[in-house]
Design a protein around this motif. Structure first.
Motif, PDB file in Angstrom:
ATOM      1  N   PRO A   1       6.624   4.617   5.858  1.00  0.00           N
ATOM      2  CA  PRO A   1       6.598   4.369   7.302  1.00  0.00           C
ATOM      3  C   PRO A   1       7.774   4.999   8.036  1.00  0.00           C
ATOM      4  O   PRO A   1       7.701   5.248   9.236  1.00  0.00           O
ATOM      5  CB  PRO A   1       6.628   2.843   7.407  1.00  0.00           C
ATOM      6  N   SER A   2       8.855   5.258   7.327  1.00  0.00           N
ATOM      7  CA  SER A   2      10.001   5.966   7.883  1.00  0.00           C
ATOM      8  C   SER A   2      10.692   6.707   6.748  1.00  0.00           C
ATOM      9  O   SER A   2      10.497   6.388   5.578  1.00  0.00           O
ATOM     10  CB  SER A   2      10.982   5.000   8.567  1.00  0.00           C
TER      11      SER A   2
ATOM     12  N   GLY B   1       0.791  -1.217   0.000  1.00  0.00           N
ATOM     13  CA  GLY B   1       0.000   0.000   0.000  1.00  0.00           C
ATOM     14  C   GLY B   1       0.825   1.270   0.000  1.00  0.00           C
ATOM     15  O   GLY B   1       0.266   2.375   0.102  1.00  0.00           O
ATOM     16  N   GLY B   2       2.134   1.135  -0.129  1.00  0.00           N
ATOM     17  CA  GLY B   2       3.021   2.302  -0.105  1.00  0.00           C
ATOM     18  C   GLY B   2       3.188   2.933  -1.463  1.00  0.00           C
ATOM     19  O   GLY B   2       2.562   2.545  -2.456  1.00  0.00           O
ATOM     20  N   VAL B   3       4.114   3.889  -1.517  1.00  0.00           N
ATOM     21  CA  VAL B   3       4.293   4.648  -2.747  1.00  0.00           C
ATOM     22  C   VAL B   3       4.899   3.791  -3.860  1.00  0.00           C
ATOM     23  O   VAL B   3       4.530   3.929  -5.038  1.00  0.00           O
ATOM     24  CB  VAL B   3       5.162   5.897  -2.473  1.00  0.00           C
ATOM     25  N   ALA B   4       5.797   2.872  -3.515  1.00  0.00           N
ATOM     26  CA  ALA B   4       6.397   2.009  -4.535  1.00  0.00           C
ATOM     27  C   ALA B   4       5.368   1.047  -5.110  1.00  0.00           C
ATOM     28  O   ALA B   4       5.328   0.797  -6.320  1.00  0.00           O
ATOM     29  CB  ALA B   4       7.573   1.232  -3.953  1.00  0.00           C
ATOM     30  N   ALA B   5       4.527   0.489  -4.240  1.00  0.00           N
ATOM     31  CA  ALA B   5       3.473  -0.419  -4.701  1.00  0.00           C
ATOM     32  C   ALA B   5       2.509   0.318  -5.628  1.00  0.00           C
ATOM     33  O   ALA B   5       2.083  -0.227  -6.662  1.00  0.00           O
ATOM     34  CB  ALA B   5       2.725  -1.010  -3.509  1.00  0.00           C
TER      35      ALA B   5
ATOM     36  N   SER C   1       2.505  13.038  -4.985  1.00  0.00           N
ATOM     37  CA  SER C   1       2.180  14.300  -4.339  1.00  0.00           C
ATOM     38  C   SER C   1       2.173  14.202  -2.818  1.00  0.00           C
ATOM     39  O   SER C   1       2.424  15.180  -2.122  1.00  0.00           O
ATOM     40  CB  SER C   1       0.834  14.823  -4.840  1.00  0.00           C
ATOM     41  N   ASP C   2       1.891  13.023  -2.267  1.00  0.00           N
ATOM     42  CA  ASP C   2       1.898  12.839  -0.812  1.00  0.00           C
ATOM     43  C   ASP C   2       2.801  11.667  -0.416  1.00  0.00           C
ATOM     44  O   ASP C   2       2.484  10.897   0.482  1.00  0.00           O
ATOM     45  CB  ASP C   2       0.477  12.617  -0.296  1.00  0.00           C
ATOM     46  N   ALA C   3       3.939  11.563  -1.100  1.00  0.00           N
ATOM     47  CA  ALA C   3       4.833  10.415  -0.892  1.00  0.00           C
ATOM     48  C   ALA C   3       5.292  10.276   0.554  1.00  0.00           C
ATOM     49  O   ALA C   3       5.397   9.164   1.083  1.00  0.00           O
ATOM     50  CB  ALA C   3       6.043  10.526  -1.821  1.00  0.00           C
TER      51      ALA C   3
END
Length: 227
Positions: free
Chosen positions: A162-163, A125-129, A155-157
């Motif tokens: 998570p860190s 669910g992260g930016v890379a996914a 835009s909201d990376a």
């Protein structure tokens, strides 16, 4: 495109209004300044066509500690903190947010996320996914206007990581390598993910040199007072 035109386009865009609007909070205003400074630096790099060579991007273009170089908003490097990987990704939304996400973008974003989080796999669910999903979808969509754009992903990376951590030269080299290896022409995109991360590394290095220079000056001044 000039630096002034780039910033004007950003300010006029809906993406900018939705995601980078200053609400009077000092931290938000400072963050906006960081992203503008990076966007300006990236546009200058593009004008000199240095994006394709990682050594030229982050190896030799270092401002001397006694330089008075300022960003587009007049901020000096010693007046801000280090730019993080998340902020560098968000800067790409300013410089290349209109472009469709492709596999080289997704690879560069994954490399950036891995370095920010310290994990060996991407965050669900992260930016890379999201970037990988967008690149896969875009490959099947014939019209560019129907494809997912970089601005929608980045835009909201920072909020999707998570860190996070300040960008270093090694981080930039990893992201540049990932973008190069996954581009069919073995080159990076002007104003893209690799360019943004490289610009952040360069700004952080400049900031570090300026801080060291200030510390040395203070030590000399204190010693002179003692003498």
């Amino acid at each position: 495109m000039s630096q002034e035109q780039l910033i004007k386009n950003v300010e006029d865009s809906k993406l900018y209004n939705n995601n980078f609007k200053v609400d009077g909070d000092a931290a938000t205003a400072t963050r906006k300044g960081h992203l503008h400074e990076m966007a300006g630096l990236i546009s200058q790099s593009n004008a000199h066509n240095v994006v394709a060579n990682p050594t030229e991007i982050i190896g030799v273009q270092v401002v001397k500690p006694d330089s008075q170089t300022t960003g587009p908003l007049g901020s000096q490097p010693e007046q801000r903190g280090d730019i993080t990987i998340g902020e560098a990704l968000e800067a790409t939304a300013l410089t290349a947010g209109h472009r469709p996400v492709d596999y080289s973008d997704a690879a560069a974003i994954q490399a950036a996320e891995v370095r920010a989080t310290g994990r060996t796999n991407i965050v669900p669910g992260g930016v890379a996914a999201a970037a990988q999903s967008a690149a896969t979808r875009n490959a099947r969509v014939p019209r560019d206007e129907d494809k997912t754009k970089l601005g929608e992903i980045l835009s909201d990376a920072s909020s999707k990581l998570p860190s996070d951590k300040p960008v270093t030269r090694r981080d930039a080299e990893g992201v540049i390598g990932a973008e190069l290896r996954n581009d069919p022409n073995l080159c990076t995109r002007p104003g893209g993910v690799a360019a943004s991360v490289a610009a952040a590394a360069r700004l952080n290095q400049t900031n570090s040199l300026a801080s060291n220079n200030n510390n040395n000056t203070n030590i000399i001044t204190d010693n002179n007072k003692l003498n």
